[in-house]
Design a protein around this motif. Structure first.
Motif, PDB file in Angstrom:
ATOM      1  N   ALA A  10     178.536 -40.736 113.981  1.00  0.00           N
ATOM      2  CA  ALA A  10     178.562 -40.146 115.662  1.00  0.00           C
ATOM      3  C   ALA A  10     177.723 -39.628 116.064  1.00  0.00           C
ATOM      4  CB  ALA A  10     179.778 -38.660 114.665  1.00  0.00           C
ATOM      5  N   LYS A  45     177.058 -43.380 117.646  1.00  0.00           N
ATOM      6  CA  LYS A  45     178.076 -43.109 118.571  1.00  0.00           C
ATOM      7  C   LYS A  45     177.441 -42.752 119.846  1.00  0.00           C
ATOM      8  CE  LYS A  45     182.740 -43.952 118.769  1.00  0.00           C
ATOM      9  NZ  LYS A  45     184.065 -44.181 118.333  1.00  0.00           N
ATOM     10  N   SER A  46     177.519 -41.423 119.917  1.00  0.00           N
ATOM     11  CA  SER A  46     177.274 -41.115 120.737  1.00  0.00           C
ATOM     12  C   SER A  46     175.878 -40.843 121.783  1.00  0.00           C
ATOM     13  CB  SER A  46     176.906 -39.552 120.383  1.00  0.00           C
ATOM     14  OG  SER A  46     176.995 -38.316 121.823  1.00  0.00           O
ATOM     15  N   SER A  47     174.966 -40.955 121.110  1.00  0.00           N
ATOM     16  CA  SER A  47     173.755 -42.162 121.579  1.00  0.00           C
ATOM     17  C   SER A  47     173.602 -42.729 122.172  1.00  0.00           C
ATOM     18  CB  SER A  47     172.765 -41.737 120.261  1.00  0.00           C
ATOM     19  OG  SER A  47     171.527 -42.535 121.105  1.00  0.00           O
ATOM     20  N   GLN A  75     176.367 -43.964 123.305  1.00  0.00           N
ATOM     21  CA  GLN A  75     177.110 -44.363 124.923  1.00  0.00           C
ATOM     22  C   GLN A  75     176.494 -43.524 126.123  1.00  0.00           C
ATOM     23  OE1 GLN A  75     180.739 -41.674 122.953  1.00  0.00           O
ATOM     24  NE2 GLN A  75     182.114 -43.269 122.835  1.00  0.00           N
ATOM     25  N   ASP A  76     175.648 -42.902 125.542  1.00  0.00           N
ATOM     26  CA  ASP A  76     174.835 -42.245 126.317  1.00  0.00           C
ATOM     27  C   ASP A  76     174.423 -42.815 127.336  1.00  0.00           C
ATOM     28  OD1 ASP A  76     175.648 -39.731 125.675  1.00  0.00           O
ATOM     29  OD2 ASP A  76     173.983 -38.954 124.857  1.00  0.00           O
TER      30      ASP A  76
END
Length: 88
Positions: free
Chosen positions: A47, A50-52, A54-55
């Motif tokens: 997670a 994935k967040s990184s 997307q950022d």
């Protein structure tokens, strides 16, 4: 007496077996708990990655938009300069 000694030996063996079973059950539960903790850590890592990502993609998009806006501003300034020259 020999019969009494045999019963206490069997009782001791039975108790040792039960203790060993409990130890086995405890070890199994601990292993399952460790496995669940490892899965949870893996999911958390996934997670975060994935967040990184997307950022990072959002930053790339913002950078591209900023470049496009800067080109448009430069074009407008160029056009205004031409209009200013024509008016002189």
């Amino acid at each position: 007496m020999s019969g009494n000694g045999k019963n206490s030996k069997q009782s001791s063996d039975s108790q040792d077996i039960q203790i060993a079973r409990l130890a086995f059950i405890g070890a199994t539960i601990a292993t399952l708990g460790d496995g669940i903790a490892a899965i949870a850590a893996g999911l958390a890592l996934e997670a975060l990655e994935k967040s990184s990502n997307q950022d990072s993609q959002n930053l790339d998009e913002q950078s591209k938009q900023s470049d496009t806006m800067q080109k448009q501003i430069d074009y407008i300034i160029s056009e205004l300069k031409q209009i200013k020259r024509m008016m002189k």
